[in-house]
Design a protein around this motif. Sequence first.
Motif, short mmCIF file in Angstrom:
data_model
loop_
_atom_site.label_atom_id
_atom_site.label_comp_id
_atom_site.label_asym_id
_atom_site.label_seq_id
_atom_site.Cartn_x
_atom_site.Cartn_y
_atom_site.Cartn_z
N ALA A 1 27.60 50.91 38.63
CA ALA A 1 27.98 52.07 39.45
C ALA A 1 29.29 52.70 38.97
CB ALA A 1 28.09 51.66 40.92
N GLY A 2 29.42 52.80 37.65
CA GLY A 2 30.61 53.43 37.08
C GLY A 2 31.81 52.54 36.98
N HIS A 3 31.68 51.28 37.32
CA HIS A 3 32.79 50.32 37.24
C HIS A 3 32.49 49.25 36.21
CE1 HIS A 3 34.71 51.91 40.89
NE2 HIS A 3 33.50 51.95 41.43
N GLN A 4 33.53 48.78 35.55
CA GLN A 4 33.41 47.66 34.62
C GLN A 4 33.64 46.36 35.40
OE1 GLN A 4 36.40 46.64 31.38
NE2 GLN A 4 34.77 47.54 30.15
N VAL A 5 32.64 45.48 35.34
CA VAL A 5 32.74 44.21 36.06
C VAL A 5 32.74 43.08 35.04
CG1 VAL A 5 31.73 42.73 37.82
CG2 VAL A 5 31.47 45.21 38.01
N ASN A 6 33.84 42.33 35.01
CA ASN A 6 33.98 41.21 34.08
C ASN A 6 33.57 39.91 34.75
OD1 ASN A 6 35.07 42.91 32.03
ND2 ASN A 6 37.08 42.78 32.99
N LEU A 7 32.67 39.19 34.10
CA LEU A 7 32.07 37.99 34.68
C LEU A 7 32.39 36.76 33.85
CD1 LEU A 7 28.51 39.54 35.15
CD2 LEU A 7 30.36 39.53 36.85
N LEU A 8 32.51 35.64 34.52
CA LEU A 8 32.74 34.36 33.86
C LEU A 8 31.89 33.29 34.53
CD1 LEU A 8 34.41 32.56 31.84
CD2 LEU A 8 36.05 32.25 33.72
N VAL A 9 31.20 32.50 33.72
CA VAL A 9 30.38 31.39 34.23
C VAL A 9 30.85 30.11 33.55
CG1 VAL A 9 28.06 30.40 34.37
CG2 VAL A 9 28.39 32.87 34.68
N VAL A 10 31.18 29.10 34.34
CA VAL A 10 31.69 27.84 33.79
C VAL A 10 30.90 26.68 34.39
CG1 VAL A 10 33.66 26.30 33.56
CG2 VAL A 10 34.02 28.78 33.54
N SER A 11 30.45 25.75 33.55
CA SER A 11 29.92 24.48 34.05
C SER A 11 30.64 23.37 33.31
CB SER A 11 28.40 24.39 33.85
OG SER A 11 28.04 24.25 32.50
N GLY A 12 30.98 22.31 34.05
CA GLY A 12 31.90 21.30 33.54
C GLY A 12 33.28 21.73 33.97
N LEU A 13 33.79 21.19 35.07
CA LEU A 13 35.02 21.70 35.68
C LEU A 13 36.21 21.71 34.73
CD1 LEU A 13 35.16 20.44 39.38
CD2 LEU A 13 35.51 22.75 38.53
N ALA A 14 36.25 20.74 33.81
CA ALA A 14 37.37 20.71 32.87
C ALA A 14 37.43 21.99 32.05
CB ALA A 14 37.27 19.49 31.96
N ASN A 15 36.27 22.62 31.82
CA ASN A 15 36.23 23.89 31.07
C ASN A 15 36.91 25.02 31.83
OD1 ASN A 15 34.77 22.88 28.85
ND2 ASN A 15 32.82 23.15 29.90
N ALA A 16 37.02 24.88 33.15
CA ALA A 16 37.59 25.95 33.97
C ALA A 16 39.11 25.93 33.98
CB ALA A 16 37.06 25.84 35.40
N ILE A 17 39.71 24.82 33.61
CA ILE A 17 41.16 24.66 33.77
C ILE A 17 41.98 25.76 33.09
CG2 ILE A 17 43.12 23.15 33.20
CD1 ILE A 17 41.26 20.76 33.77
N PRO A 18 41.72 26.10 31.80
CA PRO A 18 42.53 27.17 31.20
C PRO A 18 42.38 28.51 31.90
CG PRO A 18 40.82 26.38 29.67
CD PRO A 18 40.81 25.48 30.83
N PHE A 19 41.18 28.79 32.43
CA PHE A 19 40.97 30.06 33.13
C PHE A 19 41.69 30.06 34.48
CE2 PHE A 19 37.23 29.47 30.37
CZ PHE A 19 37.30 30.64 29.64
N LEU A 20 41.67 28.91 35.15
CA LEU A 20 42.40 28.80 36.42
C LEU A 20 43.90 28.94 36.21
CD1 LEU A 20 40.39 25.82 37.98
CD2 LEU A 20 40.25 28.23 38.65
N ASP A 21 44.38 28.36 35.12
CA ASP A 21 45.81 28.51 34.81
C ASP A 21 46.18 29.96 34.55
OD1 ASP A 21 46.22 25.80 35.11
OD2 ASP A 21 46.05 25.34 32.97
#
Length: 547
Positions: A435-455
């Motif tokens: 709808a005219g907007h840019q939507v950035n998505l992230l999918v993570v499995s394995g919680l340790a993989n999420a740590i740098p993104f959470l930081d």
Amino acid sequence: IDIPTFCHQPFVDPKGACRICVVEVEKARSLMTACSTPAAEGMVIKTTSERVDKARKVIIELLLANHSTYCPTCHARDKCTLLKYARRYGVEKVRFFGKRRDDEADTDMESIVHRDQSKCILCGKCVEVCRQISGAEAIDFKYRGFETQIGSAYDKKLWETRCINCGQCVNGCPTGAIYVRSDVEEVQKELRDPARKVIFQTAPSIRAALGEEFGLPAGTIVTGKMVAALKRLHPYKVFQTDFGADLTIMEEGSEFIRRFTENDHIPMFTSCCPAWQKYIEHWYPDLLANLSSCKSPQQMTGSIVKNWYAKEMGLTREEITVVSIMPCSAKKWEITRPGCCVDQLADVDFVLTTRELADLLKANNIDLISLPEENYDDIIGEGTGAAEIFAVTGGVMEAALRTVVEILEKKSLPKPDFVEVRGLQGVKEATLEVAGHQVNLLVVSGLANAIPFLDDIRKGKSKYHFIEIMNCPGGCINGGGMPFYEKMETVEKRYKAIMDDDKQMKVRKSHENQAIQKLYKEFLGEPNGHKSHQLLHTPYVDRSDVV
């Protein structure tokens, strides 16, 4: 080539701790560990030889010399790797004797995951899984020499630590030293009580894995047979959690649209995974406002059963026992969360894992394979393809997109497939024009993989708007309560089965589920409305003070 191993685990760096994978390398002075020795050009390797087999046999004997060998009550049973290798290498007696560890098992009923040190071979797989997959670091090696064991800091019970109850350590344990608390006997009592109205609900992932417990190939869809088997236990009703998954999309999708348009606590995290909920409460409580307030599909289904369906059937909450069949040990903890009960009565009373369901069926002499196909009961037996793919990594995101994109763009999607977020990779990124907007998505499995993104989010550096996080690599199809497996190929087959099943569904979008439409029209009102927030949303708790 099948090389034996105790400490190897998919998604975890090799450690060479157990030594059972030793091989003979030409011109090398000693045997080398196959898991941690890099292959080189021209290397000549013997994976079996008299020298190799003798070394492996001695290793097994040494492990058995300090191992509880009372196998009939062991939770590993026929899946015990130590027993398998003892048979393979002809270990008929143990030549080594001495002091043995006789530690009592930690079976505190407050803990979801139980431990029996007398069966532990100190391979360290559970430690690495907890660190490298879940990022919880709740257990580690402690003490020295003969007294070495694996446990938590300050000898605390697991429920007193930052353990997130995901069960990945259980899936990795080769000897049954770690196992999930069983609630089979309690459910049996409920089923045999004529005053109780027992209602089963089954998670989407179960249909692609339960058959493995009965000898069927991985990835065999057994939905109809599973329903038939559950009905042979004579419950009041058999529903599917897919209904709750579609309800989750209505609530979570609406929540995201509001947050995105108002730029309110973006990025928004999905909240379906209870291990992830507990993890963020321990490690990133300052980001709790970014976590969707929606309950998981299990809890939404339980809430609707006890607060709406019960009244429709002329029943009270007190008469009903809701039993969830889940792929995940953390679901056992989730039913005790704040906000998941009304007047001290839980929305979901018991959770059985896939393995426990197999135990329950076998205890009642129910042969899954021989049963005909049967259907779920109406009305909470209805679900869509969007609900089914909740079972896999990227599935919650794709299910949400199928609804969110249609609502924002105000037109129907002819082909509701978002391949950008599919696959078993631990991290997937995508950008969509909506709808005219840019939507950035992230999918993570394995919680340790999420740590740098959470930081990065904590530092204000994140570009994402919507983030799906699941603890288990690959999603719920690889949950801590699923059938044990040795090769990653099993998870791949489960993934393919779920995605193929979605393709053949008549309805593939949550908002097109007519039962969900009826529920909002007759009871809830509108997504994210007052009644929805009362029944379908949950508070979170800052647990950062727990060591």
